[in-house]
Structure formats: structure tokens, C-alpha cells
Write a protein that holds these residues in place. Structure first.
Motif, short mmCIF file in Angstrom:
data_model
loop_
_atom_site.label_atom_id
_atom_site.label_comp_id
_atom_site.label_asym_id
_atom_site.label_seq_id
_atom_site.Cartn_x
_atom_site.Cartn_y
_atom_site.Cartn_z
N PRO A 149 3.86 27.82 -17.85
CA PRO A 149 4.47 28.31 -16.60
C PRO A 149 3.72 29.51 -16.03
O PRO A 149 3.13 30.30 -16.77
N GLN A 150 3.72 29.61 -14.70
CA GLN A 150 3.04 30.71 -14.03
C GLN A 150 4.02 31.88 -13.90
O GLN A 150 4.96 31.83 -13.12
N LYS A 151 3.77 32.91 -14.68
CA LYS A 151 4.71 34.03 -14.77
C LYS A 151 4.47 35.09 -13.70
O LYS A 151 5.39 35.80 -13.32
N GLU A 152 3.24 35.23 -13.24
CA GLU A 152 2.94 36.25 -12.25
C GLU A 152 3.61 35.95 -10.91
O GLU A 152 4.07 36.84 -10.22
N MET A 153 3.64 34.68 -10.54
CA MET A 153 4.26 34.26 -9.28
C MET A 153 5.05 32.98 -9.55
O MET A 153 4.57 31.87 -9.32
N ILE B 109 0.84 -1.21 0.00
CA ILE B 109 0.00 0.00 0.00
C ILE B 109 0.88 1.26 0.00
O ILE B 109 0.59 2.23 -0.71
N SER B 110 1.95 1.23 0.78
CA SER B 110 2.86 2.37 0.85
C SER B 110 3.45 2.66 -0.53
O SER B 110 3.50 3.82 -0.97
N LYS B 111 3.90 1.62 -1.21
CA LYS B 111 4.50 1.80 -2.53
C LYS B 111 3.48 2.34 -3.54
O LYS B 111 3.82 3.19 -4.37
N ILE B 112 2.24 1.88 -3.45
CA ILE B 112 1.20 2.36 -4.36
C ILE B 112 0.97 3.85 -4.20
O ILE B 112 0.93 4.60 -5.18
N PHE B 113 0.86 4.31 -2.96
CA PHE B 113 0.61 5.73 -2.71
C PHE B 113 1.82 6.59 -3.06
O PHE B 113 1.67 7.73 -3.52
N ILE B 114 3.01 6.05 -2.87
CA ILE B 114 4.21 6.79 -3.27
C ILE B 114 4.25 6.97 -4.79
O ILE B 114 4.55 8.05 -5.30
N VAL B 115 3.93 5.92 -5.52
CA VAL B 115 3.89 5.99 -6.98
C VAL B 115 2.82 6.99 -7.44
O VAL B 115 3.05 7.79 -8.36
N ILE B 116 1.65 6.96 -6.79
CA ILE B 116 0.59 7.92 -7.13
C ILE B 116 1.08 9.35 -6.91
O ILE B 116 0.84 10.24 -7.74
N GLY B 117 1.79 9.58 -5.82
CA GLY B 117 2.33 10.91 -5.54
C GLY B 117 3.33 11.35 -6.58
O GLY B 117 3.30 12.50 -7.05
N ILE B 118 4.24 10.45 -6.96
CA ILE B 118 5.24 10.79 -7.96
C ILE B 118 4.59 11.08 -9.31
O ILE B 118 4.93 12.06 -9.99
N LEU B 119 3.63 10.25 -9.72
CA LEU B 119 2.93 10.47 -10.99
C LEU B 119 2.13 11.77 -10.97
O LEU B 119 2.07 12.49 -11.98
N SER B 120 1.54 12.08 -9.83
CA SER B 120 0.78 13.33 -9.70
C SER B 120 1.71 14.53 -9.87
O SER B 120 1.39 15.49 -10.58
N ALA B 121 2.86 14.48 -9.19
CA ALA B 121 3.83 15.57 -9.30
C ALA B 121 4.34 15.71 -10.73
O ALA B 121 4.51 16.83 -11.25
N LEU B 122 4.56 14.59 -11.41
CA LEU B 122 5.03 14.62 -12.80
C LEU B 122 3.98 15.22 -13.73
O LEU B 122 4.32 16.02 -14.62
N SER B 123 2.71 14.85 -13.53
CA SER B 123 1.65 15.39 -14.40
C SER B 123 1.52 16.90 -14.23
O SER B 123 1.32 17.63 -15.21
N ILE B 124 1.66 17.37 -13.00
CA ILE B 124 1.60 18.82 -12.76
C ILE B 124 2.82 19.50 -13.38
O ILE B 124 2.69 20.55 -14.02
N THR B 125 4.00 18.89 -13.21
CA THR B 125 5.23 19.47 -13.76
C THR B 125 5.16 19.59 -15.28
O THR B 125 5.55 20.61 -15.86
N ILE B 126 4.65 18.56 -15.94
CA ILE B 126 4.53 18.58 -17.40
C ILE B 126 3.64 19.73 -17.86
O ILE B 126 3.96 20.46 -18.81
N ASP B 127 2.52 19.93 -17.17
CA ASP B 127 1.62 21.02 -17.55
C ASP B 127 2.25 22.37 -17.26
O ASP B 127 2.08 23.32 -18.04
N ILE B 128 2.99 22.49 -16.16
CA ILE B 128 3.64 23.76 -15.82
C ILE B 128 4.71 24.10 -16.84
O ILE B 128 4.91 25.27 -17.19
N LEU B 129 5.42 23.10 -17.34
CA LEU B 129 6.43 23.35 -18.37
C LEU B 129 5.79 23.92 -19.64
O LEU B 129 6.39 24.74 -20.35
#
Length: 240
Positions: free
Chosen positions: A28-32, A5-25
Motif C-alpha cells: 500500500p502507498q502510505k505517503e498518499m 470486442i467490447s466484452k474483451i476490452f471490458i474484461v481486460i480492464g477488470i483484470l488490469s484493475a484487479l492486478s493493480i489492486t492485488i499489488d497495492i494490498l
């Protein structure tokens, strides 16, 4: 089962961070610009909630003021300013609570970054407080969180105040002290149950430790949200 269960939630967290990072690239948020770091960091512990928060609250602009130099603008000039070229987005922070969520996650990113670094530092340089390693580690994590949190806050308010230097650092400390401390209280409360009641001290080399830290961050968000609400409401903290 706990390990799986721990590994599953860690993977979900990493994938979530990656999906946000890809969209930010792509957008990008220029105001802040500091928010380009805030959202992926929170995605590591918040998982699906972090992705939802970014795409419903964090991605869109309330007002696009790019290209406008407001550094020397007086209040009388702002009253007469032509607003026709400003882009309004009603989807951004349409409710007060959404802005407070963004403020709280901004604080949480500093705490999360410190709590990613702190356990590894403590693994190399352990020390005790009151003959207890846990209290030593929490002390290290708290001061690291205060350092990173105030730095994140400085990066957020410096463009708004159009100032730099000690004055802004002190204001960032004033703003973030209560917010960050309330976050750490929630986090330490959960980890106290983990360490002193359920499992004992967990090593940062295990997935179980980081899964518990993900939940601890959720608890930190819960305890920090009402504090951020109050800070924004009374004007101590600038609402996002």
C-alpha cells in the motif's frame, strides 16, 4: 463483432484493475493513501497502459519519509536535517513527464469514478437540458466528476499542506477545475461522435457503452495531460 470486442476490452480492464489492486494490498502507498484508489480505478479503462503506468511510475517511491513528523518543522530545521535515513529511489519520476502522468491519472480517477456512477443515476432519474437527454446526462456527470475530483485532490494535498478545512477545499477546487474540465472535454468529444454520428445513445446496461467509455477516458487523458503539465509548470498544481 462489436459486442464481442467490447466484452474483451471490458474484461481486460477488470483484470488490469484487479492486478493493480492485488499489488497495492501487498504494497500500500502510505505517503498518499488516495493513490491506492486512483491506480485501480484508472486500470478499469486504461487496461494494459494502466498496469504499465502503475508498475513503472506509481508503485515506487521517490523518497520514503515515513516515521518523520514534519508538521512543526521550519525551513531552517529542514536545512540542518539529517538525510542519511531517507530512502531515495531514482526509478520514481525520473522525468518530469512521469510526474505529470501521475497527476493526470489522479484527476482521471475522480472523473472515471463519477462516470461509473453517473450513467446508473441518470438511468433512474433521467432529465433533459435543451430537450436533450444526452446534455442532461453530461451535466450530471460533470458535477459528479467535479465533486469526486475535488475530493480526491483534497485527499492528496491535505497531508502536504498539513491543513484541513475550507481553505484546503477551495485550493483543491482551484487546482482541479481546469484539469477536470479538460478531461471531460476530451471524454465528451469522443462520446459526441459515438452518440450523434455513429451509434446513437447507448444504454449503460450494454458492454458497447462501457467500451466506448473506456476510449472516451483515453481521450480525456490526452486532453488533460497538457493542461496538467502547464498547471504543474506554473506552480498552480503540486507535482507528484
Amino acid at each position: 463483432m462489436f459486442n464481442i470486442i467490447s466484452k474483451i476490452f471490458i474484461v481486460i480492464g477488470i483484470l488490469s484493475a484487479l492486478s493493480i489492486t492485488i499489488d497495492i494490498l501487498k504494497h500500500p502507498q502510505k505517503e498518499m493513501p488516495i493513490m491506492n484508489l486512483v491506480w485501480p480505478i484508472n486500470g478499469l479503462w486504461a487496461g494494459i497502459f494502466g498496469v504499465w503506468a502503475y508498475f513503472t511510475i506509481g508503485k515506487y517511491r521517490k523518497m520514503d519519509m515515513s516515521g518523520m513528523d514534519m508538521s512543526n518543522m521550519k525551513m531552517d530545521d529542514m536545512k540542518d536535517m539529517d538525510m542519511s535515513n531517507m530512502k531515495m529511489d531514482d526509478n520514481k519520476y525520473s522525468s518530469f513527464w512521469q510526474g505529470v502522468v501521475a497527476d493526470t491519472l489522479h484527476c482521471g480517477a475522480g472523473c472515471s469514478l463519477a462516470d461509473l456512477i453517473g450513467p446508473w443515476l441518470f438511468l433512474v432519474f433521467p432529465f433533459t437540458i435543451f430537450n436533450n437527454y444526452t446534455f442532461g446526462e453530461w451535466t450530471l456527470d460533470y458535477f459528479l466528476a467535479l465533486l469526486t475530483g475535488v475530493t480526491f485532490q483534497y485527499a492528496a494535498i491535505s497531508p502536504m499542506m498539513n491543513e484541513k478545512g475550507v481553505k484546503v477545499w477551495l485550493r483543491a477546487l482551484k487546482i482541479d477545475f481546469l484539469s477536470l474540465s479538460s478531461w471531460q472535454i476530451g471524454m465528451y468529444g469522443w462520446m459526441a461522435l459515438v452518440i450523434f454520428v455513429w451509434f446513437g445513445r447507448l444504454s449503460p446496461t450494454t458492454p458497447e457503452f462501457w467500451f466506448m467509455m473506456q476510449i472516451a477516458m483515453c481521450c480525456g487523458f490526452i486532453t488533460a495531460y497538457p493542461v496538467n503539465w502547464w498547471l504543474v509548470k506554473v506552480g498552480i498544481k503540486m507535482g507528484m
